[in-house]
Write a protein that holds these residues in place. Structure first.
Motif, short mmCIF file in Angstrom:
data_model
loop_
_atom_site.label_atom_id
_atom_site.label_comp_id
_atom_site.label_asym_id
_atom_site.label_seq_id
_atom_site.Cartn_x
_atom_site.Cartn_y
_atom_site.Cartn_z
N LEU A 102 0.81 -1.21 0.00
CA LEU A 102 0.00 0.00 0.00
C LEU A 102 0.85 1.26 0.00
O LEU A 102 0.58 2.21 -0.75
CB LEU A 102 -0.94 -0.01 1.21
CG LEU A 102 -2.01 -1.10 1.21
CD1 LEU A 102 -2.81 -1.07 2.50
CD2 LEU A 102 -2.93 -0.96 0.02
N THR A 103 1.87 1.31 0.82
CA THR A 103 2.72 2.50 0.84
C THR A 103 3.48 2.64 -0.48
O THR A 103 3.74 3.76 -0.92
CB THR A 103 3.72 2.45 2.01
OG1 THR A 103 4.45 1.22 1.98
CG2 THR A 103 2.98 2.58 3.34
N VAL A 160 -0.31 5.11 -0.85
CA VAL A 160 -1.29 5.26 0.22
C VAL A 160 -0.57 5.83 1.44
O VAL A 160 0.51 5.35 1.81
CB VAL A 160 -1.94 3.91 0.56
CG1 VAL A 160 -2.93 4.05 1.73
CG2 VAL A 160 -2.64 3.33 -0.66
N GLU A 163 -3.10 5.46 6.83
CA GLU A 163 -4.22 4.78 6.18
C GLU A 163 -3.84 3.36 5.80
O GLU A 163 -4.64 2.42 5.96
CB GLU A 163 -4.65 5.57 4.95
CG GLU A 163 -5.81 4.94 4.18
CD GLU A 163 -6.15 5.71 2.92
OE1 GLU A 163 -6.84 5.13 2.07
OE2 GLU A 163 -5.73 6.87 2.80
N ALA A 164 -2.62 3.20 5.29
CA ALA A 164 -2.16 1.86 4.91
C ALA A 164 -2.11 0.94 6.12
O ALA A 164 -2.45 -0.24 6.03
CB ALA A 164 -0.78 1.95 4.25
N ALA A 207 -5.59 -0.21 7.05
CA ALA A 207 -6.06 -1.20 6.10
C ALA A 207 -5.34 -2.54 6.26
O ALA A 207 -5.95 -3.61 6.14
CB ALA A 207 -5.88 -0.69 4.66
N GLU A 211 -12.66 -1.48 3.75
CA GLU A 211 -11.58 -0.49 3.77
C GLU A 211 -10.28 -1.09 3.26
O GLU A 211 -9.57 -0.49 2.46
CB GLU A 211 -11.39 0.06 5.18
CG GLU A 211 -10.26 1.09 5.27
CD GLU A 211 -10.02 1.55 6.69
OE1 GLU A 211 -9.12 2.37 6.88
OE2 GLU A 211 -10.71 1.07 7.61
N ARG A 233 -10.53 -1.64 -0.55
CA ARG A 233 -10.37 -0.42 -1.33
C ARG A 233 -8.90 0.01 -1.36
O ARG A 233 -8.39 0.42 -2.40
CB ARG A 233 -11.23 0.70 -0.71
CG ARG A 233 -12.71 0.56 -0.98
CD ARG A 233 -13.44 1.87 -0.64
NE ARG A 233 -13.30 2.21 0.75
CZ ARG A 233 -14.15 1.82 1.69
NH1 ARG A 233 -15.19 1.06 1.38
NH2 ARG A 233 -13.98 2.20 2.95
N ALA A 234 -8.26 -0.07 -0.20
CA ALA A 234 -6.85 0.34 -0.16
C ALA A 234 -6.00 -0.56 -1.02
O ALA A 234 -5.08 -0.11 -1.71
CB ALA A 234 -6.35 0.34 1.28
N THR A 280 -6.23 0.31 -4.70
CA THR A 280 -5.54 1.51 -5.14
C THR A 280 -4.08 1.26 -5.49
O THR A 280 -3.47 2.07 -6.18
CB THR A 280 -5.57 2.60 -4.04
OG1 THR A 280 -4.84 2.14 -2.91
CG2 THR A 280 -6.98 2.93 -3.64
N ARG A 281 -3.53 0.16 -5.05
CA ARG A 281 -2.12 -0.09 -5.31
C ARG A 281 -1.89 -0.76 -6.65
O ARG A 281 -0.75 -0.89 -7.10
CB ARG A 281 -1.53 -1.00 -4.22
CG ARG A 281 -1.98 -2.42 -4.32
CD ARG A 281 -1.23 -3.34 -3.34
NE ARG A 281 -1.78 -4.65 -3.32
CZ ARG A 281 -1.45 -5.61 -4.16
NH1 ARG A 281 -0.60 -5.37 -5.12
NH2 ARG A 281 -1.99 -6.82 -4.07
#
Length: 342
Positions: A76-77, A81, A85-86, A89, A114, A117-118, A121-122
């Motif tokens: 995620l990072t 993200v 938030e990461a 999640a 959640e 969704r996260a 995004t990656r």
């Protein structure tokens, strides 16, 4: 362990102890994920992403479930993200996966959504590397996270463990190519990633470069001149070659990026080099007439005049006709070519 089965997975405020020697150590996990141990400790302190249990003496030992959570955090990072938030999640996703497995797949709750969704995004931020060394994957991931300490640690470890040639060809180059492709396909995104990775690679290569070598006498062959052709800005391959030649005690003169033709001709005349390496990564910069002019340069007294061996480096020379000018296929071949005649 039996008395803690009812503890919720995300409640990590009171880790229990277990016998030492089980699970991964922090150092091992850091190498596996491509982050620094300091980063793992920071995530534990700031976001509660520490191990669910700790070994005797409160040494961190990471279970498979802990590893899965941190892998999610890294993904995620890497996709941009924000860390807080990461982390939410990653913890929610781990908890949801455990609940789903035990309850035969119930519909995801808010925490699971959640995480989903996260994780979604990656997808656009994933770096495609193909079949490469794990160290190269870790290096690329650390670069995408802009984790400079981890990038530096990965590069230093690669050179120490595998030597310069393998570290360059099998760790640095795949990561650089993957980040470059991502930059080229993503518009203005990832420019900062490419710049950070390139800077640290350059720093590592210069640290691997030995002191300048001075010829023992005037009759010794001249140095190897390393230069990018006019218009060519990519110097890292020449920096790797310079470092390798220095380790072989071959004298060099590095001139770097985009050397004007007149300056290159003047340097060749003044130095009388044993060889000149011309780097052209782009086909648009690879000039065969320039290479021929350099190869035709002569110096010395009449009857004992010399001329340099011209070596062509970079994909820009592919398909170009340049008789008598070797084009090595990689760093090892270039080192063999240049050290054999010096």
């Amino acid at each position: 362990m039996d008395g803690n089965q009812d503890r919720r997975p995300e409640d990590r405020s009171a880790p229990v102890s277990r016998p030492a020697g089980t699970g991964l150590t922090t150092g091992t996990l850091a190498r596996r994920l491509g982050v620094s141990p300091t980063t793992l400790r920071s995530w534990d302190r700031r976001y509660g992403l520490g191990p669910a249990v700790r070994g005797d003496g409160r040494h961190r030992r990471w279970s498979p479930r802990d590893v899965a959570m941190l892998e999610t955090m890294c993904r995620l990072t890497s996709a941009g993200v924000p860390p807080a938030e990461a982390a939410r999640a990653a913890k929610a996703g781990t908890a949801h996966a455990t609940d789903a497995a035990s309850a035969a797949g119930p519909a995801p709750g808010p925490a699971g959504r959640e995480a989903s969704r996260a994780l979604a995004t990656r997808a656009a931020g994933r770096i495609a590397l193909g079949d490469v060394r794990q160290e190269s994957r870790g290096l690329a991931r650390a670069a995408v996270r802009l984790d400079a300490p981890a990038v530096e640690a990965q590069l230093t470890s690669a050179v120490e463990q595998h030597g310069l040639v393998v570290a360059w060809q099998e760790v640095m180059v795949p990561a650089l190519h993957a980040v470059g492709r991502k930059w080229a396909s993503s518009g203005d995104r990832y420019v900062e990633v490419e710049h950070l990775l390139s800077w640290h690679v350059s720093t590592t290569l210069r640290r691997s470069t030995g002191p300048s070598v001075t010829p023992r006498d005037a009759s010794a062959p001249g140095p190897v001149v390393l230069a990018c052709v006019p218009g060519e800005q990519h110097t890292l391959p020449l920096e790797a070659l310079n470092a390798g030649l220095s380790q072989l005690r071959v004298p060099t003169r590095m001139f770097g990026a985009a050397v004007p033709a007149e300056a290159l001709a003047a340097a060749v005349q003044r130095l009388g080099p044993s060889a000149v390496v011309l780097w052209a990564q782009a086909r648009s910069t690879a000039s065969v007439p320039l290479a021929r002019d350099v190869a035709a340069t002569r110096w010395g007294v009449k009857g004992a005049r010399r001329q340099p061996l011209v070596v062509l480096g970079g994909s820009g020379w592919a398909g170009r006709s340049a008789h008598g000018m070797p084009r090595p296929g990689g760093l090892r071949e270039a080192l063999d070519t240049l050290s054999g005649g010096c």
